[in-house]
Design a protein around this motif. Structure first.
Motif, mmCIF file in Angstrom:
data_model
loop_
_atom_site.group_PDB
_atom_site.id
_atom_site.type_symbol
_atom_site.label_atom_id
_atom_site.label_comp_id
_atom_site.label_asym_id
_atom_site.label_seq_id
_atom_site.Cartn_x
_atom_site.Cartn_y
_atom_site.Cartn_z
ATOM 1 N N GLY A 146 -6.317 -0.953 1.754
ATOM 2 C CA GLY A 146 -5.531 0.266 1.617
ATOM 3 C C GLY A 146 -6.316 1.545 1.444
ATOM 4 N N ALA A 147 -7.608 1.521 1.603
ATOM 5 C CA ALA A 147 -8.387 2.755 1.479
ATOM 6 C C ALA A 147 -7.974 3.735 2.571
ATOM 7 N N GLU A 148 -7.916 4.978 2.220
ATOM 8 C CA GLU A 148 -7.614 6.032 3.190
ATOM 9 C C GLU A 148 -8.804 6.167 4.147
ATOM 10 N N PRO A 149 -8.594 6.017 5.454
ATOM 11 C CA PRO A 149 -9.720 6.156 6.393
ATOM 12 C C PRO A 149 -10.266 7.586 6.324
ATOM 13 N N ASP A 150 -11.536 7.714 6.055
ATOM 14 C CA ASP A 150 -12.137 9.045 5.971
ATOM 15 C C ASP A 150 -13.525 9.028 6.596
ATOM 16 N N TRP A 151 -14.283 10.071 6.325
ATOM 17 C CA TRP A 151 -15.587 10.249 6.956
ATOM 18 C C TRP A 151 -16.526 9.092 6.658
ATOM 19 N N LYS A 152 -16.380 8.447 5.502
ATOM 20 C CA LYS A 152 -17.268 7.335 5.139
ATOM 21 C C LYS A 152 -17.089 6.148 6.090
ATOM 22 N N HIS A 153 -15.849 5.850 6.423
ATOM 23 C CA HIS A 153 -15.590 4.737 7.335
ATOM 24 C C HIS A 153 -16.100 5.074 8.737
ATOM 25 N N GLY A 154 -15.932 6.332 9.125
ATOM 26 C CA GLY A 154 -16.471 6.772 10.411
ATOM 27 C C GLY A 154 -17.980 6.704 10.436
ATOM 28 N N LEU A 155 -18.603 7.114 9.341
ATOM 29 C CA LEU A 155 -20.065 7.056 9.257
ATOM 30 C C LEU A 155 -20.567 5.618 9.347
ATOM 31 N N ALA A 156 -19.836 4.695 8.761
ATOM 32 C CA ALA A 156 -20.224 3.283 8.844
ATOM 33 C C ALA A 156 -20.213 2.816 10.303
ATOM 34 N N ALA A 157 -19.185 3.175 11.044
ATOM 35 C CA ALA A 157 -19.108 2.791 12.457
ATOM 36 C C ALA A 157 -20.241 3.431 13.255
ATOM 37 N N VAL A 158 -20.534 4.677 12.969
ATOM 38 C CA VAL A 158 -21.619 5.375 13.668
ATOM 39 C C VAL A 158 -22.961 4.728 13.323
ATOM 40 N N TYR A 159 -23.167 4.396 12.073
ATOM 41 C CA TYR A 159 -24.412 3.745 11.668
ATOM 42 C C TYR A 159 -24.594 2.417 12.409
ATOM 43 N N ILE A 160 -23.531 1.632 12.478
ATOM 44 C CA ILE A 160 -23.612 0.348 13.184
ATOM 45 C C ILE A 160 -23.913 0.593 14.661
ATOM 46 N N GLY A 161 -23.227 1.552 15.266
ATOM 47 C CA GLY A 161 -23.476 1.867 16.671
ATOM 48 C C GLY A 161 -24.908 2.291 16.923
ATOM 49 N N PHE A 162 -25.432 3.140 16.073
ATOM 50 C CA PHE A 162 -26.796 3.609 16.266
ATOM 51 C C PHE A 162 -27.806 2.503 16.037
ATOM 52 N N THR A 163 -27.519 1.600 15.124
ATOM 53 C CA THR A 163 -28.421 0.477 14.928
ATOM 54 C C THR A 163 -28.394 -0.455 16.141
ATOM 55 N N VAL A 164 -27.216 -0.669 16.709
ATOM 56 C CA VAL A 164 -27.123 -1.499 17.919
ATOM 57 C C VAL A 164 -27.872 -0.842 19.070
ATOM 58 N N GLY A 165 -27.679 0.455 19.260
ATOM 59 C CA GLY A 165 -28.297 1.151 20.388
ATOM 60 C C GLY A 165 -29.764 1.454 20.226
ATOM 61 N N LEU A 166 -30.184 1.744 19.007
ATOM 62 C CA LEU A 166 -31.551 2.225 18.786
ATOM 63 C C LEU A 166 -32.415 1.305 17.932
ATOM 64 N N GLY A 167 -31.814 0.330 17.271
ATOM 65 C CA GLY A 167 -32.564 -0.534 16.355
ATOM 66 C C GLY A 167 -33.667 -1.316 17.044
#
Length: 176
Positions: free
Chosen positions: A58-79
């Motif tokens: 039930g957490a309100e989706p906010d910038w933190k959840h978006g940042l988590a997705a971006v972090y995962i994406g960048f690790t997949v693409g650039l890790g």
């Protein structure tokens, strides 16, 4: 909680990288070093699971959840390229390996290099956009403005990388 976990994952990424390279080259234990390097994707799986659980609870989706997705994406693409970059330098410096290959400076070879770099960044952004869209569908109601804002930022990342790589294609640097 999510921001703390993102920071912990970033720190753990570099700690695992340093430990893996230390075991691989410093302690002459390449299998142990490889095992540590192969643990890197587990960090993203943990972050993904914790973020999904946070949203499910039930957490309100906010910038933190978006940042988590971006972090995962960048690790997949650039890790992987980051690990290869560090491995080449450590192998050269401490294990007598060949010097790291420098990117080409001119012409078509430079343009190809820039498109490869752009491809990694684009992959990172696309993975982030897909994860963000999955989060939007997962939450299911209209509280997802911050997630859509992250998607727009990722589209900017894609656009900027295409422009940079395209500029090397259209206006190749020539030797003087």
């Amino acid at each position: 909680m999510v921001v703390g976990l993102i920071i912990a994952c970033e720190v753990a990424f570099w700690v695992l990288l340093a430990a893996g390279l230390t075991f691989r080259y410093g302690l002459r234990m390449p299998r142990t070093g490889l095992a540590l390097l192969l643990c890197e994707p587990l960090l993203e799986l943990v972050l993904f699971a914790v973020t999904a659980i946070d949203l499910r609870n039930g957490a309100e989706p906010d910038w933190k959840h978006g940042l988590a997705a971006v972090y995962i994406g960048f690790t997949v693409g650039l890790g992987h390229s980051t690990i290869k970059w560090a491995d080449a330098r450590v192998a050269h410096r401490f294990a007598g390996g060949p010097p790291p290959v420098k990117p080409p400076k001119y012409g078509t070879a430079r343009a190809v290099h820039e498109w490869k770099v752009a491809g990694r960044w684009i992959l990172a952004a696309v993975v982030a956009v897909v994860l963000l869209q999955a989060a939007v569908w997962y939450v299911g109601d209209g509280r997802t403005e911050s997630l859509h804002a992250w998607q727009q930022r990722m589209l900017w990342v894609i656009g900027i990388n295409v422009i940079i790589a395209g500029s090397y294609t259209l206006f190749p640097k020539e030797k003087r």
